[in-house]
Design an enzyme around this catalytic site. Structure first.
Site, PDB file in Angstrom:
ATOM      1  N   THR A   1       1.722   0.322  -3.523  1.00 47.71           N
ATOM      2  CA  THR A   1       2.938  -0.050  -4.247  1.00 47.71           C
ATOM      3  C   THR A   1       2.638  -0.318  -5.719  1.00 47.71           C
ATOM      4  O   THR A   1       3.408   0.077  -6.603  1.00 47.71           O
ATOM      5  CB  THR A   1       3.590  -1.285  -3.602  1.00 47.71           C
ATOM      6  OG1 THR A   1       3.998  -0.955  -2.271  1.00 47.71           O
ATOM      7  CG2 THR A   1       4.808  -1.741  -4.387  1.00 47.71           C
TER       8      THR A   1
ATOM      9  N   ARG B   1      -3.163  -2.092  -4.818  1.00 47.43           N
ATOM     10  CA  ARG B   1      -3.358  -0.675  -5.112  1.00 47.43           C
ATOM     11  C   ARG B   1      -3.791   0.026  -3.825  1.00 47.43           C
ATOM     12  O   ARG B   1      -4.052  -0.612  -2.813  1.00 47.43           O
ATOM     13  CB  ARG B   1      -4.410  -0.502  -6.207  1.00 47.43           C
ATOM     14  CG  ARG B   1      -3.989  -1.099  -7.551  1.00 47.43           C
ATOM     15  CD  ARG B   1      -4.892  -0.617  -8.661  1.00 47.43           C
ATOM     16  NE  ARG B   1      -4.573  -1.241  -9.934  1.00 47.43           N
ATOM     17  CZ  ARG B   1      -3.608  -0.835 -10.746  1.00 47.43           C
ATOM     18  NH1 ARG B   1      -2.849   0.194 -10.401  1.00 47.43           N
ATOM     19  NH2 ARG B   1      -3.389  -1.440 -11.893  1.00 47.43           N
ATOM     20  N   ALA B   2      -3.856   1.343  -3.897  1.00 45.17           N
ATOM     21  CA  ALA B   2      -4.244   2.120  -2.724  1.00 45.17           C
ATOM     22  C   ALA B   2      -5.639   1.723  -2.264  1.00 45.17           C
ATOM     23  O   ALA B   2      -6.542   1.521  -3.082  1.00 45.17           O
ATOM     24  CB  ALA B   2      -4.206   3.603  -3.049  1.00 45.17           C
TER      25      ALA B   2
ATOM     26  N   SER C   1      -5.704 -11.053   5.993  1.00 42.15           N
ATOM     27  CA  SER C   1      -5.585 -10.440   4.675  1.00 42.15           C
ATOM     28  C   SER C   1      -4.144 -10.474   4.184  1.00 42.15           C
ATOM     29  O   SER C   1      -3.849 -10.928   3.072  1.00 42.15           O
ATOM     30  CB  SER C   1      -6.085  -8.994   4.735  1.00 42.15           C
ATOM     31  OG  SER C   1      -5.778  -8.295   3.550  1.00 42.15           O
TER      32      SER C   1
ATOM     33  N   ASP D   1     -10.845  -1.569  10.020  1.00 40.29           N
ATOM     34  CA  ASP D   1      -9.677  -2.403   9.727  1.00 40.29           C
ATOM     35  C   ASP D   1      -9.375  -3.248  10.958  1.00 40.29           C
ATOM     36  O   ASP D   1      -8.458  -2.961  11.722  1.00 40.29           O
ATOM     37  CB  ASP D   1      -8.482  -1.520   9.364  1.00 40.29           C
ATOM     38  CG  ASP D   1      -7.410  -2.283   8.596  1.00 40.29           C
ATOM     39  OD1 ASP D   1      -7.634  -3.467   8.297  1.00 40.29           O
ATOM     40  OD2 ASP D   1      -6.363  -1.699   8.301  1.00 40.29           O
TER      41      ASP D   1
ATOM     42  N   GLY E   1      -0.227   3.367   6.788  1.00 41.35           N
ATOM     43  CA  GLY E   1      -0.547   4.487   7.657  1.00 41.35           C
ATOM     44  C   GLY E   1       0.490   5.588   7.643  1.00 41.35           C
ATOM     45  O   GLY E   1       0.309   6.618   8.286  1.00 41.35           O
TER      46      GLY E   1
END
Length: 502
Positions: free
Chosen positions: A212, A204-205, A273, A265, A177
């Site tokens: 990262t 990944r994004a 997760s 989310d 965020g």
């Protein structure tokens, strides 16, 4: 199955993302015989290969008679070449969907029910619609035991990295965020230079301009096999790999894909997760960074404390030694946003360059010190001094290079084809910035799909600026994306709040 229930396979070249879709003519005899309609879930088989796919019905203009069309992902999963006669039938009944319906009506699920749902998702038996129903049913409605069961089920759905039982392995994760907050590569370099073992697998994004793994891919190879990860860690104490390449917690990856589309989310699913990936990687210690800010993912201290409590409870129940840190998420960390721009910041910090972003450096040191304290046994004060020494002396940089060399070598950071400097509308003090709209701006410029795309900030909160003073530079690989991003900024220049300091 009788020959009348088989059709000739044909590739349609249609991208349906990760959901397998097949196409049959409305006048197809198999459709009529089996009672297939649009959106029916059907099973397609050839020898020992089967998939469950969603049916789309087309006109006779689209497909020849006696043929069945395949979307790209369906074609890939069936490993077809074209012209094969495949077998068609109704998909087996999904018993786990009764548990999803149970959750929709607000009931608590047993561990067995959750494991059955996740196993079916991982086996590609659920459609995207069915996955979405499970996600929405569980948004902020999972109790602690359900979160523990979900985490365990996610781990069980994929492969696991195995290490000697006596080995202590550390990991860290940032909730996200906050754009540009690319501390992980720096922390991994410091921690592993200090002797900790850190097999870091990153994502990944999902909704950000870079994950990262996206940033690290600018610097080295991140698509490693399980064997390559283990080999790298044995050689240099750490790795910085893309987790998606090694099938760790694949059910989680499938849930994330739908959560992204829904822009959902849920807290319980977030905890499961993150921790499922740590457990699948074999971690024994986990550090969780929870940034809090008005435009960050976590908006309040109360929300952050609740999330930290869940991480601690679930992590400890599953054998992890946990620490959660609530950090400042008021503004972007570092100057760069987007894979290449963030990579530049990482190298600047590791090389102790005079212009390196101080906030990225200090946050990475803070996290690294806490990791050394959590796993190494040293006091926090001693750990802080050790982390600073490793960075200032260049040992962390040398370790980072060793990691990159073990993964295929350090790459040259790509440069964008186009750039545009954007200035302040009026003078004053920068009082606030909107993290979400900054991320959106970098994505409109092409990040992370174009690794060189993104933006670079020229100012931080609390700094004074003059009218037309550069606020940021946009980077894009196409003129169209650059113009698109610039137009967004023109309509959203209030993403930077400039006024008089109080």
């Amino acid at each position: 199955m009788s020959a009348s229930h088989s059709l000739i396979a044909m590739e349609m070249g249609i991208d349906t993302h990760q959901e397998p879709v097949v196409f049959m003519r409305a006048d197809c005899e198999v459709c009529r015989a089996e009672g297939f309609n649009a959106n029916t879930r059907i099973q397609v088989g050839l020898e020992n290969r089967t998939i469950i796919a969603t049916l789309n019905v087309v006109t006779e203009k689209v497909l020849p008679p006696d043929h069945i069309g395949f979307s790209r992902i369906a074609w890939q999963r069936m490993a077809l070449e074209g012209g094969e006669r495949v077998q068609i039938s109704h998909a087996p009944l999904l018993h786990s969907m009764s548990a999803v319906r149970k959750k929709i009506y607000g009931h608590t699920l047993s561990s067995r029910e959750i494991h059955d749902i996740v196993a079916d998702i991982a086996a590609h038996r659920y459609s995207d619609m069915q996955i979405a129903s499970f996600i929405t049913a569980g948004v902020d409605c999972l109790n602690t035991q359900e979160i523990i069961a979900l985490t365990q089920a996610m781990v069980a759905s994929g492969k696991r990295l195995t290490w000697p039982d006596t080995l202590q392995l550390v990991d860290k994760h940032c909730i996200g965020g906050v754009p540009g907050n690319r501390t992980t590569p720096i922390v991994v370099a410091i921690a592993s230079a200090a002797g900790l073992v850190m097999p870091k697998t990153s994502s990944r994004a999902i909704t950000s301009p870079s994950g990262t793994a996206d940033t690290m891919e600018v610097l080295t190879t991140v698509r490693l096999s399980l064997e390559q990860i283990q080999q790298t860690v044995r050689k240099v104490n750490a790795c910085l790999a893309w987790g998606g390449a090694v099938n760790l917690s694949p059910a989680d990856d499938m849930l994330i894909r739908i959560e992204h589309a829904l822009d959902i989310d849920g807290v319980g699913q977030l905890v499961a997760s993150v921790l499922s990936k740590k457990l699948a990687a074999g971690s024994t210690h986990a550090l969780i960074d929870i940034p809090v800010g008005p435009t960050a993912k976590v908006r309040s201290q109360h929300e952050a404390r609740h999330l930290a409590g869940l991480f601690d409870t679930v992590g400890q129940a599953l054998g992890l030694k946990m620490r959660c840190l609530i950090t400042n998420g008021d503004e972007a960390i570092g100057y760069g946003i987007g894979p290449a721009q963030e990579a530049q910041d990482i190298l600047a910090v590791l090389n102790n360059e005079p212009g390196a972003p101080a906030d990225l450096r200090e946050r990475a040191l803070f996290l690294a010190a806490n990791l050394l304290n959590l796993a190494g046994g040293a006091s926090l004060e001693v750990a802080q001094a050790r982390a600073q020494e490793l960075l200032a002396s260049g040992q962390a940089w040398e370790q980072f290079k060793r990691i990159c060399d073990a993964q295929g070598g350090l790459k040259t950071i790509p440069q964008a084809a186009h750039q545009l400097e954007l200035g302040a509308r009026h003078s004053g003090t920068l009082l606030a910035m909107d993290n979400r709209r900054l991320s959106r701006l970098a994505k409109l410029a092409g990040a992370p799909i174009s690794p060189a795309a993104g933006l670079r900030l020229h100012i931080k909160l609390g700094q004074a600026l003059a009218q037309d003073q550069p606020l940021l530079t946009l980077y894009a690989d196409s003129r169209g994306e650059l113009d698109y991003a610039a137009a967004y900024y023109a309509n959203n220049h209030d993403m930077f709040m400039v006024g008089e300091a109080s």
